[in-house]
Scaffold this motif. Structure first.
Motif, PDB file in Angstrom:
ATOM      1  N   VAL A  17      23.826  97.035  10.614  1.00 16.23           N
ATOM      2  CA  VAL A  17      24.380  98.231   9.591  1.00 16.23           C
ATOM      3  C   VAL A  17      24.455  99.300  10.820  1.00 16.23           C
ATOM      4  O   VAL A  17      25.436 100.340  10.791  1.00 16.23           O
ATOM      5  CB  VAL A  17      23.724  98.581   8.529  1.00 16.23           C
ATOM      6  N   GLU A  40      16.617 101.653  19.346  1.00 12.83           N
ATOM      7  CA  GLU A  40      16.230 100.347  18.662  1.00 12.83           C
ATOM      8  C   GLU A  40      14.759 100.021  19.289  1.00 12.83           C
ATOM      9  O   GLU A  40      14.719  99.987  20.650  1.00 12.83           O
ATOM     10  CB  GLU A  40      17.296  99.499  19.091  1.00 12.83           C
ATOM     11  N   ARG A  42      13.732  96.970  19.175  1.00 12.26           N
ATOM     12  CA  ARG A  42      13.697  95.222  19.654  1.00 12.26           C
ATOM     13  C   ARG A  42      14.435  95.393  21.148  1.00 12.26           C
ATOM     14  O   ARG A  42      15.276  96.300  21.476  1.00 12.26           O
ATOM     15  CB  ARG A  42      14.248  94.612  18.629  1.00 12.26           C
ATOM     16  N   ARG A  55      18.814  83.122  11.354  1.00  9.69           N
ATOM     17  CA  ARG A  55      19.206  84.326  10.289  1.00  9.69           C
ATOM     18  C   ARG A  55      20.823  84.327  10.433  1.00  9.69           C
ATOM     19  O   ARG A  55      21.396  84.808  11.468  1.00  9.69           O
ATOM     20  CB  ARG A  55      18.668  85.536  11.206  1.00  9.69           C
ATOM     21  N   ALA A  58      26.163  85.613   4.787  1.00 10.10           N
ATOM     22  CA  ALA A  58      27.254  85.160   3.916  1.00 10.10           C
ATOM     23  C   ALA A  58      28.156  86.632   4.002  1.00 10.10           C
ATOM     24  O   ALA A  58      27.705  87.424   3.283  1.00 10.10           O
ATOM     25  CB  ALA A  58      27.083  84.801   2.615  1.00 10.10           C
ATOM     26  N   THR A 178      11.025 103.511   9.032  1.00  8.88           N
ATOM     27  CA  THR A 178      10.158 104.679   9.662  1.00  8.88           C
ATOM     28  C   THR A 178      10.563 105.996   9.393  1.00  8.88           C
ATOM     29  O   THR A 178       9.651 106.989   8.940  1.00  8.88           O
ATOM     30  CB  THR A 178       9.808 104.388  11.168  1.00  8.88           C
ATOM     31  N   ASP A 297      19.576  98.543   4.593  1.00  5.65           N
ATOM     32  CA  ASP A 297      18.245  98.086   3.711  1.00  5.65           C
ATOM     33  C   ASP A 297      17.185  99.248   3.892  1.00  5.65           C
ATOM     34  O   ASP A 297      16.264  99.162   2.884  1.00  5.65           O
ATOM     35  CB  ASP A 297      17.676  96.902   4.565  1.00  5.65           C
ATOM     36  N   GLY A 307      23.554  87.072  -1.781  1.00  6.70           N
ATOM     37  CA  GLY A 307      23.977  86.950  -0.379  1.00  6.70           C
ATOM     38  C   GLY A 307      24.800  88.548  -0.442  1.00  6.70           C
ATOM     39  O   GLY A 307      25.651  88.601   0.390  1.00  6.70           O
ATOM     40  N   GLY A 309      23.074  91.741   0.433  1.00  4.62           N
ATOM     41  CA  GLY A 309      22.503  92.903   1.144  1.00  4.62           C
ATOM     42  C   GLY A 309      23.099  93.615   2.378  1.00  4.62           C
ATOM     43  O   GLY A 309      23.376  94.818   2.422  1.00  4.62           O
ATOM     44  N   MET A 310      23.574  92.730   3.264  1.00  8.25           N
ATOM     45  CA  MET A 310      24.304  93.191   4.482  1.00  8.25           C
ATOM     46  C   MET A 310      25.623  93.586   4.196  1.00  8.25           C
ATOM     47  O   MET A 310      26.079  94.663   4.703  1.00  8.25           O
ATOM     48  CB  MET A 310      24.232  92.089   5.399  1.00  8.25           C
ATOM     49  N   ASN A 311      26.336  93.044   2.963  1.00 10.65           N
ATOM     50  CA  ASN A 311      27.666  93.360   2.831  1.00 10.65           C
ATOM     51  C   ASN A 311      27.459  94.775   2.353  1.00 10.65           C
ATOM     52  O   ASN A 311      28.492  95.758   2.579  1.00 10.65           O
ATOM     53  CB  ASN A 311      28.280  92.491   1.464  1.00 10.65           C
TER      54      ASN A 311
HETATM   55  C1  LIG Z   1      16.431  85.173   3.549  1.00  4.89           C
HETATM   56  C2  LIG Z   1      17.517  86.362   3.620  1.00  4.89           C
HETATM   57  C3  LIG Z   1      18.887  86.007   3.444  1.00  4.89           C
HETATM   58  C4  LIG Z   1      19.829  86.960   3.468  1.00  4.89           C
HETATM   59  N1  LIG Z   1      21.144  86.518   3.398  1.00  4.89           N
HETATM   60  C5  LIG Z   1      22.203  87.530   3.260  1.00  4.89           C
HETATM   61  C6  LIG Z   1      23.650  87.298   3.205  1.00  4.89           C
HETATM   62  O1  LIG Z   1      24.041  85.884   3.109  1.00  4.89           O
HETATM   63  N2  LIG Z   1      24.353  87.933   3.143  1.00  4.89           N
HETATM   64  C7  LIG Z   1      24.201  89.431   3.118  1.00  4.89           C
HETATM   65  O2  LIG Z   1      25.051  90.252   2.959  1.00  4.89           O
HETATM   66  N3  LIG Z   1      22.792  89.856   3.182  1.00  4.89           N
HETATM   67  C8  LIG Z   1      21.941  88.944   3.290  1.00  4.89           C
HETATM   68  N4  LIG Z   1      20.520  89.380   3.512  1.00  4.89           N
HETATM   69  C9  LIG Z   1      20.024  90.624   3.485  1.00  4.89           C
HETATM   70  C10 LIG Z   1      20.278  91.260   5.065  1.00  4.89           C
HETATM   71  O3  LIG Z   1      19.291  90.424   5.845  1.00  4.89           O
HETATM   72  C11 LIG Z   1      19.959  92.664   5.090  1.00  4.89           C
HETATM   73  O4  LIG Z   1      20.631  93.370   3.902  1.00  4.89           O
HETATM   74  C12 LIG Z   1      20.312  93.385   6.155  1.00  4.89           C
HETATM   75  O5  LIG Z   1      19.626  92.622   7.440  1.00  4.89           O
HETATM   76  C13 LIG Z   1      20.317  94.824   6.514  1.00  4.89           C
HETATM   77  O6  LIG Z   1      20.654  95.134   7.827  1.00  4.89           O
HETATM   78  P1  LIG Z   1      20.016  96.623   8.298  1.00  4.89           P
HETATM   79  O7  LIG Z   1      20.893  96.809   9.653  1.00  4.89           O
HETATM   80  O8  LIG Z   1      20.254  97.596   7.423  1.00  4.89           O
HETATM   81  O9  LIG Z   1      18.633  96.457   8.753  1.00  4.89           O
HETATM   82  P2  LIG Z   1      17.923  95.308   9.554  1.00  4.89           P
HETATM   83  O10 LIG Z   1      18.589  94.076   9.937  1.00  4.89           O
HETATM   84  O11 LIG Z   1      16.586  95.170   9.345  1.00  4.89           O
HETATM   85  O12 LIG Z   1      17.957  96.221  10.905  1.00  4.89           O
HETATM   86  C14 LIG Z   1      17.141  97.191  11.092  1.00  4.89           C
HETATM   87  C15 LIG Z   1      16.769  97.556  12.493  1.00  4.89           C
HETATM   88  O13 LIG Z   1      16.180  98.742  12.816  1.00  4.89           O
HETATM   89  C16 LIG Z   1      15.067  98.421  13.822  1.00  4.89           C
HETATM   90  N5  LIG Z   1      13.799  99.523  13.581  1.00  4.89           N
HETATM   91  C17 LIG Z   1      13.147  99.283  12.657  1.00  4.89           C
HETATM   92  N6  LIG Z   1      12.231 100.336  12.782  1.00  4.89           N
HETATM   93  C18 LIG Z   1      12.666 100.988  13.847  1.00  4.89           C
HETATM   94  C19 LIG Z   1      12.100 102.022  14.515  1.00  4.89           C
HETATM   95  N7  LIG Z   1      10.922 102.742  14.018  1.00  4.89           N
HETATM   96  N8  LIG Z   1      12.703 102.581  15.527  1.00  4.89           N
HETATM   97  C20 LIG Z   1      13.687 101.984  16.123  1.00  4.89           C
HETATM   98  N9  LIG Z   1      14.289 100.871  15.653  1.00  4.89           N
HETATM   99  C21 LIG Z   1      13.573 100.339  14.543  1.00  4.89           C
HETATM  100  C22 LIG Z   1      14.809  97.152  13.635  1.00  4.89           C
HETATM  101  O14 LIG Z   1      14.222  96.323  14.762  1.00  4.89           O
HETATM  102  C23 LIG Z   1      16.235  96.597  13.372  1.00  4.89           C
HETATM  103  O15 LIG Z   1      16.811  96.016  14.770  1.00  4.89           O
HETATM  104  C24 LIG Z   1      19.396  88.377   3.413  1.00  4.89           C
HETATM  105  C25 LIG Z   1      18.390  88.835   3.577  1.00  4.89           C
HETATM  106  C26 LIG Z   1      17.202  87.787   3.557  1.00  4.89           C
HETATM  107  C27 LIG Z   1      15.844  88.245   3.650  1.00  4.89           C
END
Ligand SMILES: Cc1cc2nc3c(=O)[nH]c(=O)nc-3n(C[C@H](O)[C@H](O)[C@H](O)COP(=O)(O)OP(=O)(O)OC[C@H]3O[C@@H](n4cnc5c(N)ncnc54)[C@H](O)[C@@H]3O)c2cc1C
Length: 413
Positions: A17, A40, A42, A55, A58, A178, A297, A307, A309-311
């Motif tokens: 995201v 970031e 990581r 990981r 969908a 955070t 998230d 499926g 959350g990410m969408n």
């Molecule tokens: C088992 C499972 C299956 C899923 N399947 C689906 C699916 O099929 N379709 C779908 O749409 N969604 C799915 N989801 C939901 C999806 O995984 C999340 O909604 C998505 O990863 C959110 O993306 P994001 O970029 O918001 O957060 P994240 O992917 O959690 O990325 C956050 C980033 O911030 C970084 N970060 C954290 N804290 C700090 C800090 N203090 N300083 C610097 N960097 C930091 C982390 O290292 C990470 O890279 C699933 C979730 C789970 C648990």
């Protein structure tokens, strides 16, 4: 006074995201008016052609369009993306018939209902778009230590002692954000006492490009079809059970999985390594305060059973960039609370509806007893015979219902 060149957007978190926010800003006609920084914790992602990432997501049609807009979708498909054309959901011993519900892309006149794509692949392709631009500073191995809000800017301290100023701070740092914690931004969170166990499995029967999901008393079990013929498993269960199943031998795991699946894909022949994720529902009370916006998230975490959350997070990214770009176009301060609240108003209602729907579904399917079981069987069977209801659900799953941000709209060619 702040000149256009002094404006900067700092994004914490280079998950899918956060990277999408940065890439959409970079692709916007006002990209030269802001400095974009992504921090970031990581290391940079490295997609492995030989070993599929555990990981996977969908991805909906709306998410596909956002990546098409960014020019990365064709690269993702060329590398590895698995289309799914049907979704089949059931409860009880029999996958077909009473108590089951099927969605088929053909009923909507769509080529598919979405694609299964690896997390590392998405992040790697977005990283390369951002790395290639002199307008973006993308740094890994950086941890956030403090955030101070000012009237004209926000200041960020990193763990290494550096201080960075920004006009807007975007929290894309995931469910344990955070930024949210440091600013004491309140959330409503409900732990499920569940973990999702994920792995990839080889099955005797073909997945037939279908996402299969069985509702079990302990939580839903999903098989997502992969291009190499395997299926990605997302198996939600009590945390105790997940801990136990993480530790058993591959054969014992395959045997239990086969029983749990009701044999829908035949014998489970082998499985890859396993990973598990703690599950919770979380919703931030506000997605914005002056100079700060939450996306993905960090703003909302939903149960993976639908499926979505990410969408939802990718739609947040596109809506936020629309809002910021419109503010820049009209000479407004993009960090002004009134500006950021426009983004919040656009996204909050729809996200909350999805969160409540998935929350209610996971609760409903865990209610014990034959009465609830009969009601669920009747409900699934009834919806299965209602084309209008099914089409509405399919459009929602494709991310095509409601007001869409510009990057997610269909392009007229
Ligand atoms: C088992 C499972 C299956 C899923 N399947 C689906 C699916 O099929 N379709 C779908 O749409 N969604 C799915 N989801 C939901 C999806 O995984 C999340 O909604 C998505 O990863 C959110 O993306 P994001 O970029 O918001 O957060 P994240 O992917 O959690 O990325 C956050 C980033 O911030 C970084 N970060 C954290 N804290 C700090 C800090 N203090 N300083 C610097 N960097 C930091 C982390 O290292 C990470 O890279 C699933 C979730 C789970 C648990």
């Amino acid at each position: 006074m702040t000149s256009a060149k002094d404006r900067s957007v700092v994004i914490i978190g280079a998950g899918p995201v956060g990277l999408t926010v940065a890439a959409l800003l970079l692709a916007s006609p006002h990209a030269d008016q802001v400095r974009i920084r992504v921090l970031e914790s990581r290391a940079a992602p490295a997609w492995d052609q030989e070993q599929m990432d555990l990981r996977v997501y969908a991805l909906s049609r709306a998410s596909q369009r956002i990546f098409e807009h960014l020019g990365v979708w064709q690269q993702i498909v060329a590398a590895r993306a698995s289309p799914y054309r049907r979704i089949h959901v059931w409860e009880g011993d029999y996958a077909e018939g009473l108590g089951s519900l099927s969605f088929d892309s053909a009923e909507l006149g769509e080529p598919d209902l979405g694609h299964i794509v690896e997390d590392r692949l998405i992040r790697e392709r977005l990283f390369s778009v951002l790395d290639a631009s002199a307008n973006v500073e993308l740094r890994v191995g950086v941890e956030l230590a403090a955030v101070r809000l000012g009237t004209r800017a926000v200041e960020i301290d990193t763990q290494s002692g550096e201080t960075i100023q920004a006009t807007v701070l975007i929290a894309a740092d995931g469910t344990a954000s955070t930024v949210r914690r440091l600013l004491n931004l309140p959330v409503t969170a409900v732990p499920y006492g569940q973990h999702a166990l994920v792995t990839h499995v080889v099955t005797a029967r073909s997945h037939a490009e279908t996402a299969w999901q069985r509702f079990l008393p302990d939580g839903p079990l999903a098989f997502l079809p992969l291009l190499d013929g395997r299926s990605s498993v997302v198996w939600s269960m009590s945390s105790d059970n997940a801990q136990r199943l993480s530790a058993v031998s591959e054969q014992a795991f395959c045997d239990e999985l086969q029983t749990a699946s009701g044999g829908v894909l035949g014998v489970i022949e082998s499985s890859a390594s396993r990973a598990s994720f703690q599950l919770q529902a979380l919703h931030a009370c506000r997605y914005s305060c002056a100079r700060v916006a939450l996306v993905g998230d960090a703003a909302h975490t939903v149960h993976p059973l639908a499926g979505q959350g990410m969408n939802l997070g990718l739609l947040d990214a596109a809506a936020l960039v629309d809002t910021l770009v419109s503010a820049l176009r009209h000479g407004e301060d993009p960090g002004d609370l009134r500006v950021l609240r426009r983004y919040e108003r656009q996204r909050k209602g729809g996200n909350l509806r999805m969160l409540l729907a998935t929350h209610a579904l996971q609760r409903l399917f865990r209610l014990p007893g034959p009465l609830f079981e009969r009601l669920r069987v009747a409900g699934l069977s009834a919806v299965n015979t209602m084309p209008i209801a099914k089409n509405g659900l399919m459009r929602a799953a494709l991310g095509l219902s409601g007001e869409l941000p510009s990057a997610a709209r269909a392009r007229v060619v």
